[in-house]
Structures are given as structure tokens and as C-alpha cells.
Design an enzyme around this catalytic site. Structure first.
Site, PDB file in Angstrom:
ATOM      1  N   ASN A 279     -40.233 -34.607  52.112  1.00 31.38           N
ATOM      2  CA  ASN A 279     -38.835 -34.638  52.561  1.00 31.38           C
ATOM      3  C   ASN A 279     -37.851 -35.073  51.472  1.00 31.38           C
ATOM      4  O   ASN A 279     -36.726 -34.587  51.438  1.00 31.38           O
ATOM      5  CB  ASN A 279     -38.724 -35.578  53.768  1.00 31.38           C
TER       6      ASN A 279
ATOM      7  N   TYR B  62     -29.518 -25.829  43.737  1.00 32.63           N
ATOM      8  CA  TYR B  62     -30.142 -26.447  44.920  1.00 32.63           C
ATOM      9  C   TYR B  62     -30.897 -25.383  45.739  1.00 32.63           C
ATOM     10  O   TYR B  62     -32.063 -25.580  46.107  1.00 32.63           O
ATOM     11  CB  TYR B  62     -29.062 -27.126  45.769  1.00 32.63           C
TER      12      TYR B  62
HETATM   13  N1  NAP Z   1     -28.409 -33.196  54.843  1.00 34.70           N
HETATM   14  C1  NAP Z   1     -28.423 -31.878  54.792  1.00 34.70           C
HETATM   15  O1  NAP Z   1     -27.392 -31.228  55.065  1.00 34.70           O
HETATM   16  C2  NAP Z   1     -29.680 -31.141  54.446  1.00 34.70           C
HETATM   17  C3  NAP Z   1     -29.726 -29.763  54.709  1.00 34.70           C
HETATM   18  C4  NAP Z   1     -30.868 -29.049  54.387  1.00 34.70           C
HETATM   19  C5  NAP Z   1     -31.951 -29.694  53.811  1.00 34.70           C
HETATM   20  N2  NAP Z   1     -31.882 -31.028  53.554  1.00 34.70           N
HETATM   21  C6  NAP Z   1     -33.058 -31.636  52.917  1.00 34.70           C
HETATM   22  O2  NAP Z   1     -33.525 -32.704  53.709  1.00 34.70           O
HETATM   23  C7  NAP Z   1     -34.201 -33.654  52.885  1.00 34.70           C
HETATM   24  C8  NAP Z   1     -33.678 -35.044  53.216  1.00 34.70           C
HETATM   25  O3  NAP Z   1     -32.306 -35.101  52.845  1.00 34.70           O
HETATM   26  P1  NAP Z   1     -31.226 -36.002  53.634  1.00 34.70           P
HETATM   27  O4  NAP Z   1     -30.231 -35.093  54.201  1.00 34.70           O
HETATM   28  O5  NAP Z   1     -31.921 -36.975  54.484  1.00 34.70           O
HETATM   29  O6  NAP Z   1     -30.534 -36.705  52.364  1.00 34.70           O
HETATM   30  P2  NAP Z   1     -30.309 -38.221  51.978  1.00 34.70           P
HETATM   31  O7  NAP Z   1     -29.803 -39.000  53.129  1.00 34.70           O
HETATM   32  O8  NAP Z   1     -29.503 -38.136  50.734  1.00 34.70           O
HETATM   33  O9  NAP Z   1     -31.775 -38.760  51.663  1.00 34.70           O
HETATM   34  C9  NAP Z   1     -32.495 -38.267  50.552  1.00 34.70           C
HETATM   35  C10 NAP Z   1     -33.822 -39.000  50.506  1.00 34.70           C
HETATM   36  O10 NAP Z   1     -34.545 -38.522  49.357  1.00 34.70           O
HETATM   37  C11 NAP Z   1     -34.893 -39.642  48.539  1.00 34.70           C
HETATM   38  N3  NAP Z   1     -34.928 -39.322  47.118  1.00 34.70           N
HETATM   39  C12 NAP Z   1     -33.990 -38.691  46.388  1.00 34.70           C
HETATM   40  N4  NAP Z   1     -34.367 -38.639  45.097  1.00 34.70           N
HETATM   41  C13 NAP Z   1     -35.569 -39.273  45.026  1.00 34.70           C
HETATM   42  C14 NAP Z   1     -36.472 -39.546  43.982  1.00 34.70           C
HETATM   43  N5  NAP Z   1     -36.218 -39.187  42.702  1.00 34.70           N
HETATM   44  N6  NAP Z   1     -37.612 -40.197  44.267  1.00 34.70           N
HETATM   45  C15 NAP Z   1     -37.893 -40.584  45.545  1.00 34.70           C
HETATM   46  N7  NAP Z   1     -37.080 -40.358  46.586  1.00 34.70           N
HETATM   47  C16 NAP Z   1     -35.927 -39.703  46.317  1.00 34.70           C
HETATM   48  C17 NAP Z   1     -33.787 -40.661  48.792  1.00 34.70           C
HETATM   49  O11 NAP Z   1     -34.194 -41.941  48.369  1.00 34.70           O
HETATM   50  P3  NAP Z   1     -33.108 -43.002  47.769  1.00 34.70           P
HETATM   51  O12 NAP Z   1     -32.493 -43.667  48.973  1.00 34.70           O
HETATM   52  O13 NAP Z   1     -33.927 -43.916  46.928  1.00 34.70           O
HETATM   53  O14 NAP Z   1     -32.110 -42.220  46.989  1.00 34.70           O
HETATM   54  C18 NAP Z   1     -33.639 -40.512  50.294  1.00 34.70           C
HETATM   55  O15 NAP Z   1     -34.656 -41.193  50.971  1.00 34.70           O
HETATM   56  C19 NAP Z   1     -33.938 -33.224  51.440  1.00 34.70           C
HETATM   57  O16 NAP Z   1     -35.056 -32.549  50.918  1.00 34.70           O
HETATM   58  C20 NAP Z   1     -32.770 -32.273  51.571  1.00 34.70           C
HETATM   59  O17 NAP Z   1     -32.718 -31.343  50.514  1.00 34.70           O
HETATM   60  C21 NAP Z   1     -30.781 -31.767  53.861  1.00 34.70           C
END
Ligand code: NAP
Length: 252
Positions: free
Chosen positions: A96, A161
Site C-alpha cells: 500500500n 505517478y
Molecule cells: N489518496 C488517493 O487519492 C489515492 C488514489 C489512488 C491510489 N492511492 C494509493 O493508495 C496508497 C496509499 O496512499 P494514501 O492515499 O493513503 O496516501 P497517504 O495518506 O499519503 O499515505 C501514504 C503512506 O505511504 C507511506 N510511505 C510513503 N513513502 C514511503 C516510504 N519511502 N517508505 C515507507 N512508507 C512510505 C507513508 O508513510 P509516511 O507517513 O512515513 O510518509 C504513508 O503511510 C498509495 O499507494 C497511493 O498511491 C491513493
């Protein structure tokens, strides 16, 4: 009255990026359904330690934290070794953790391309390769990769992305095909815009347009992605593999 099923009782799941957003919702959804978890985050924090101890008490499950940076090959290797040494069986892996990025193609640097791919693709690729060794040995496993509709549709500003998520979708389908014989299935969830910190990587007008078009379905809730992950992790989806499930309110 809300019905309560323990769809994941007896299963152990590894989930990355559990400290906030979608990953946190998936960890909670899995715990509520009886799964034990290896909850991976980049750093140890007091808030996260408190969150997992509350969760494990509330649902009577074991939640073990593992810390690593998903862009650091050495940290990925040592986290995988730690997990494989401590767990006899890993039933589910949810990749994730990820980073968002928005820039027009002409403004997208090679440096940024590498940086985003390291977290969104190279990291999950390597981590999965390690944990799959355990799944092959146990002749079963279930991989869920959180991609994005940006890996399937065309959005201006999402060449880096979206490409990283398209790569993840391709990896998912190939794993499903190559490892089917070992009882391993792999699917991807492609969320549309979801209400997390990641939305901050997008221009405000793009978000407002989504809300205008989709009303209360325009922006997903993290719990909606988590519910789909619970379904894919459970035996309800036992014969589903190699699929990408969009969770986007039917919006393109
Ligand atoms: N939100 C959206 O609109 C959306 C849409 C489609 C897909 N997604 C996908 O859903 C997934 C979760 O995203 P989210 O929306 O929950 O975003 P988020 O709230 O920004 O959370 C991102 C998560 O990834 C972790 N992360 C980022 N870089 C990292 C690294 N180098 N090493 C370890 N952990 C890391 C962050 O940890 P830290 O707290 O340490 O930064 C956080 O736990 C992602 O793969 C994203 O691409 C999101």
C-alpha cells in the site's frame, strides 16, 4: 444492527504504509475481521504504537510493527528477513505504501521519475519477491497491490505517478499468472481520488471538479478501499486472481 463477520480469522497479513490514510484503514479493517498483522511503516512513532496497541486490544489480534523505508533496498531486505524469521506463515501481503506526484510531462525530471518509482514500484517489487519465497514454500498466498485509476486512465500531470501504478498493475497480473501453480493469487485495487493526505499532491481545481461531478461519491473514503481489500484478502474471493478492481464510484 451491524453484522459482524470475522472474514480473516486465522490469517496473518503484512501491510505497508499503515500509519495513515488507506493503509491505516486497511489495518483496521483487517483487525476488525480477525487478522493478525505485521504493520509496516517507515518510522516508529508514539501515535502509531498507541494506535496498534488499542487496535490489538479491541479486536483481540496480534499486531507487530516493522519499520522500513520502501525506497531503501537494504531496509526492504532486512524487513523481509525479519518477517520471514518471525512468521511461519504469511497469508496476505498488501503493498500500500506510495507517494503521489503531479507535474506536466515536459516538467517531469528523471530524478523525480526515479524517486516515485523507487517507492511505488521498485520497493513493492522487491518486497514481494522476498515474501513470495515464503508463500511458495507454504503453497499459498494472497497479494493485494494498491495501484490507482491513474495507472489505467489518462490524467494530465500524472505521467510519472500513473506510469508507476501501471507498472504495478502489470506486475500484479504477471504474478497471478506465474505463481498460480503455487496457490498464490494476486489482485490490485485501483482507487480513484481518496480522502487522504495524498490528495494534497493534486491541484485544488482538479479535486473540486471531481466533487462537482461525483457529489458524495466523487471522493472515496479510505474505509471503502479497506472494505475491498478485506474482500480480496478473504476466501470470499478465493477464485479471483489477476484482476484490477476500481473503487472510484464509477467515475472516470
Ligand atoms: N489518496 C488517493 O487519492 C489515492 C488514489 C489512488 C491510489 N492511492 C494509493 O493508495 C496508497 C496509499 O496512499 P494514501 O492515499 O493513503 O496516501 P497517504 O495518506 O499519503 O499515505 C501514504 C503512506 O505511504 C507511506 N510511505 C510513503 N513513502 C514511503 C516510504 N519511502 N517508505 C515507507 N512508507 C512510505 C507513508 O508513510 P509516511 O507517513 O512515513 O510518509 C504513508 O503511510 C498509495 O499507494 C497511493 O498511491 C491513493
Amino acid at each position: 444492527m451491524a453484522l459482524s463477520y470475522k472474514l480473516l480469522a486465522g490469517k496473518t497479513a503484512v501491510i505497508t504504509g499503515c500509519n495513515r490514510g488507506i493503509g491505516k484503514a486497511i489495518l483496521e479493517g483487517f483487525a476488525a475481521n480477525g487478522a493478525n498483522a505485521i504493520a509496516c511503516t517507515r518510522k516508529e512513532t508514539i501515535e502509531f504504537s498507541r494506535f496498534i496497541s488499542l487496535l490489538s486490544e479491541k479486536y483481540s489480534v496480534s499486531i507487530i510493527p516493522v519499520y522500513f523505508d520502501a525506497s531503501d533496498v537494504d531496509e526492504i531486505k532486512s524487513a523481509a528477513r525479519q518477517i520471514m524469521a518471525s512468521e511461519k506463515q504469511i497469508h496476505i501481503l498488501v503493498n500500500n505504501a506510495g507517494v503521489g506526484y503531479n507535474a506536466l510531462f515536459q516538467m517531469s525530471s528523471l530524478e523525480k521519475l526515479k524517486e516515485v518509482f523507487e517507492v511505488n514500484f521498485f520497493g513493492p517489487f522487491l518486497f514481494t519477491q522476498y515474501l513470495i519465497k515464503l508463500m511458495v514454500r507454504q503453497n499459498s498466498g494472497n497479494i493485494i497491490n494498491i495501484s490507482s485509476t491513474a495507472g489505467m486512465d489518462t490524467y494530465d500531470g500524472q505521467s510519472i505517478y500513473g506510469s508507476s501504478k501501471a507498472a504495478m498493475i502489470c506486475m500484479t497480473k504477471v504474478i497471478a499468472s506465474e505463481l498460480r501453480a503455487f496457490g498464490i493469487r494476486a489482485n490490485s485495487i485501483a482507487p480513484g481520488m481518496t480522502e487522504t493526505d495524498m490528495l494534497l499532491s493534486l491541484p485544488k481545481d482538479v479535486i473540486l471538479e471531481k466533487i462537482r461531478k461525483g457529489g458524495d461519491k466523487g471522493i472515496c473514503k479510505p474505509s471503502e478501499i479497506a472494505d475491498t481489500a478485506v474482500f480480496l484478502a478473504s476466501d470470499l474471493s478465493a477464485n479471483i486472481s489477476g484482476q484490477v478492481i476500481r473503487v472510484d464510484g464509477g467515475m472516470k
